[in-house]
Write a protein that holds these residues in place. Structure first.
Motif, mmCIF file in Angstrom:
data_model
loop_
_atom_site.group_PDB
_atom_site.id
_atom_site.type_symbol
_atom_site.label_atom_id
_atom_site.label_comp_id
_atom_site.label_asym_id
_atom_site.label_seq_id
_atom_site.Cartn_x
_atom_site.Cartn_y
_atom_site.Cartn_z
ATOM 1 N N ARG A 157 -5.860 -64.646 -28.155
ATOM 2 C CA ARG A 157 -6.000 -66.090 -27.964
ATOM 3 C C ARG A 157 -6.945 -66.381 -26.790
ATOM 4 N NH1 ARG A 157 -3.708 -70.169 -25.003
ATOM 5 N NH2 ARG A 157 -3.199 -68.436 -23.670
ATOM 6 N N SER A 158 -6.786 -65.562 -25.733
ATOM 7 C CA SER A 158 -7.603 -65.729 -24.549
ATOM 8 C C SER A 158 -9.081 -65.473 -24.873
ATOM 9 C CB SER A 158 -7.113 -64.758 -23.480
ATOM 10 O OG SER A 158 -7.891 -64.859 -22.345
ATOM 11 N N HIS A 159 -9.332 -64.414 -25.665
ATOM 12 C CA HIS A 159 -10.712 -64.111 -26.062
ATOM 13 C C HIS A 159 -11.279 -65.217 -26.935
ATOM 14 C CE1 HIS A 159 -11.471 -60.225 -24.327
ATOM 15 N NE2 HIS A 159 -10.235 -59.865 -24.621
ATOM 16 N N ALA A 160 -10.418 -65.734 -27.818
ATOM 17 C CA ALA A 160 -10.881 -66.800 -28.713
ATOM 18 C C ALA A 160 -11.283 -68.038 -27.915
ATOM 19 C CB ALA A 160 -9.782 -67.144 -29.709
ATOM 20 N N LYS A 161 -10.577 -68.248 -26.779
ATOM 21 C CA LYS A 161 -10.886 -69.428 -25.959
ATOM 22 C C LYS A 161 -12.039 -69.171 -24.992
ATOM 23 C CE LYS A 161 -6.595 -72.039 -25.659
ATOM 24 N NZ LYS A 161 -5.577 -72.495 -24.724
ATOM 25 N N GLY A 162 -12.460 -67.904 -24.913
ATOM 26 C CA GLY A 162 -13.590 -67.598 -24.040
ATOM 27 C C GLY A 162 -13.200 -67.113 -22.667
ATOM 28 N N HIS A 163 -11.865 -66.904 -22.401
ATOM 29 C CA HIS A 163 -11.444 -66.334 -21.118
ATOM 30 C C HIS A 163 -11.640 -64.834 -21.185
ATOM 31 C CE1 HIS A 163 -9.455 -69.971 -19.724
ATOM 32 N NE2 HIS A 163 -8.980 -70.113 -20.936
#
Lengths: 167, 447
Positions: B440-446
């Motif tokens: 989820r974090s990668h999907a949000k760009g974090h």
């Protein structure tokens, strides 16, 4: 000392809350999370776990004991086997290695029990079951006159709920 | 495409609900399964008591074949025990994220398989009540075991592996036991409260826990390679034709991982179906396990070929005779079952369609389990029955007692696994959630 609990939904918000609290001068922080998260560990900046030292001590103890036991036994009742010397180091390396792993593993787990569980067994009044589900908890220990400021920082950090646990 | 039909967990809470649902009260079919397996274990226990009372006579063991089904089954179960550590420790160190869904099941199988494996040398020695003679302890006779013997190395290797696997399994389980403690409302809540050891998921606990898992992975990785190497040296340090070869350690380790992964698939496919865990045990997991099977099958197949090549190239008539006997002697069927199951049956897995087809993977895994048991049977039987002197050649047929205990060992494995299914999350909750947050974090760009 009072404890102020802020409940968050994501690990990123939790990291951000830790940074805000630290910037505001709050040093006594505890964080509950359902998963291990490197960002939280980095933000709290508590350094490496002491467990690595106990793993090393366990491994060295195991391998030393392994060789010592076999060599001592060989001289306790000396028998020539396969034409090998009594203290046959290559043959003894197997058991030396196995005991290295075994005692190293035992010391590692026992140190987790001591430092992770026994030393941490008290002071968890702020804990709630959601922290093993999908919630993150950020607990600030502070003096009574700082409670309002801690609540303010937590609210501004994106907490879905902020409350005083113990006054 | 299987991936489209597989559901995806939407929230961490849903992950908790889905996985902890397995712990809910059992269905009649489950109870029937446990009773059936437990009955087979009971029959095996009777066979073992019969053998203990009468001695080794009821077995098929006789000169020159003094290692039979028991040692074959011992090596087989030690091999099965390798998958858990491969998936949990080695893939953890390589940061292979797909392991998260299967590691708990594989770890539990490791613990059960190694417990069963450890029983077989005791069953094999006949006078089981004298097993402690192998253990070094101060005694009034001043006697000690021979530490230069591979059999004593084996005792240390297997017991170390058993204890370290149990510790690794338990440490990984602690956060999930705490999650179960916070959810379950019946009598098991007290059990989980005790077993979770006061886990609260505090940052201090996670800090020490993460380091412990890392260190146990680091310790387990060389351990898992050493264990089957030591088992192989039980054979390779002897002078028996077909056994006395330096290829045995890597050959056994590859075979162990091969059979272990196959057993993980054999057991997890029905669990996936029965408990609706399609969202967690996905086709990509089977795809990756299929690749591991292909790799290890290739190593095993190469080793089979290399054994025959070295027998020919050595120009040693005893070695050549042993391998001719292996392929065309009275145990030829066992050899060809081994080759067909271990080398031929995994070949379709070169195609992704087969690796992502769950039914195909399941059938292949059963073939591999059968083939790997026969591999050990072939090595032991053909090696011992045809050594150097034709006058000392012999014949071995397993007795009913031995086969009953063999079947009971599989039943015991299934009984333990079925009980485990109801007591602890079969999929590592916190690891799946960790992966969920990361994705989820990668999907949000974090990052």
């Amino acid at each position: 000392m009072a404890q102020v609990l802020g409940i968050l939904k994501t690990p990123e918000d939790t990291v951000s809350a830790i940074h805000s609290l630290k910037t505001a001068g709050f040093a006594e922080l505890e964080v509950y999370s359902p998963v291990p998260y490197h960002g939280i560990e980095d933000a709290l900046d508590r350094g490496p776990s002491i467990i690595r030292l106990f793993t090393l001590i366990g491994c060295l103890t195991g391998v030393s004991f392994g060789y010592f036991m076999q060599i001592w036994v060989a001289y306790d009742w000396p028998l020539v086997i396969g034409g090998k010397p009594f203290a046959s180091i290559p043959a003894y390396t197997i058991i030396g290695f196995e005991l290295n792993i075994l005692i190293g593993g035992l010391f590692t787990v026992l140190s987790l029990m001591f430092f992770g569980m026994f030393q941490n067994r008290k002071g968890h009044d702020a804990y709630q079951p959601g922290f093993s589900g999908d919630q993150f908890g950020c607990v600030v220990s502070c003096h009574g006159d700082q409670v309002a400021r801690a609540q303010d920082v937590l609210k501004r950090s994106g907490c879905t709920e902020v409350r005083v646990v113990e006054s | 495409m299987a991936a489209i039909t597989e559901p995806v967990p939407q929230t961490p809470d849903q992950i908790n609900d889905d996985i902890l649902r397995v712990l809910e009260p059992p269905t009649p079919l489950y109870v029937l399964g446990v009773l059936f397996c437990a009955t087979l274990v009971g029959i095996g226990l009777v066979a073992f008591l019969y053998q203990t009372y009468w001695g080794m006579g009821p077995t098929g063991l006789t000169h020159p074949v003094m290692w039979g089904v028991y040692i074959t089954t011992f090596v087989f179960w030690v091999g099965i025990a390798h998958a858990g550590t491969l998936i949990s420790a080695i893939l953890y160190l390589f940061r292979a994220k797909w392991r998260n869904a299967v590691n708990r099941g594989a770890e539990s199988m490791t613990v059960f398989a190694v417990l069963i494996a450890a029983m077989f040398p005791l069953i094999h020695i006949g006078r089981v009540y004298k097993f402690y003679f192998m253990v070094p302890y101060p005694n009034q006779r001043g006697l000690w075991p021979n530490f230069k013997s591979p059999l004593v190395w084996d005792l240390f290797a297997i017991n170390t592996y058993m204890l370290v696997s149990i510790m690794f399994f338990f440490v990984g389980l602690i956060p999930d036991l705490a999650a179960a403690r916070d959810r379950v409302r019946d009598w098991r809540r007290h059990l989980y409260r005790v077993l979770a050891l006061g886990w609260r998921g505090s940052s201090e606990q996670w800090r020490h826990w993460s380091r412990t898992v890392l260190h146990l992975s680091g310790l387990s990785t060389p351990l898992v390679l050493s264990v089957h190497s030591v088992v192989s040296w039980d054979f390779a340090t002897s002078l028996v034709p077909g056994w006395h070869t330096t290829i045995f350690a890597p050959y056994f380790v590859a075979g162990a991982i091969f059979s272990g992964i196959a057993m993980v698939i054999t057991v997890l496919v029905p669990v996936r179906k029965a408990f609706g865990l399609e969202a967690y045990l996905r086709s990509e997991h089977f795809d990756n396990m299929g690749k591991l099977i292909l790799l290890t099958s290739s190593i095993v197949g190469y080793s089979y070929g290399m054994e025959y090549f070295m027998a020919w190239y050595s120009a040693n008539p005893y070695e050549q005779m042993s391998f001719w006997f292996r392929g065309f002697g009275y145990h030829w069927t066992s050899t060809w079952i081994m080759i067909i199951c271990n080398v031929i049956s995994p070949l379709p897995l070169w195609f992704k369609w087969c690796r992502t087809n769950i039914a195909w993977m399941w059938v292949t895994s059963i073939f591999i389990n059968i083939g790997m048991w026969f591999e050990r049977y072939v090595i032991i039987m053909t090696g011992l029955s045809h050594e150097y002197d034709p006058a000392a050649w012999g014949y071995y047929v397993p007795s009913v007692v031995e086969l009953t205990i063999l079947v009971a060992s599989f039943a015991l494995f299934l009984t333990m696994f079925l009980i485990f299914l109801r007591l602890a999350p079969v999929i590592a909750l916190q690891e799946v959630k960790e992966l969920w947050y990361e994705e989820r974090s990668h999907a949000k760009g974090h990052h």
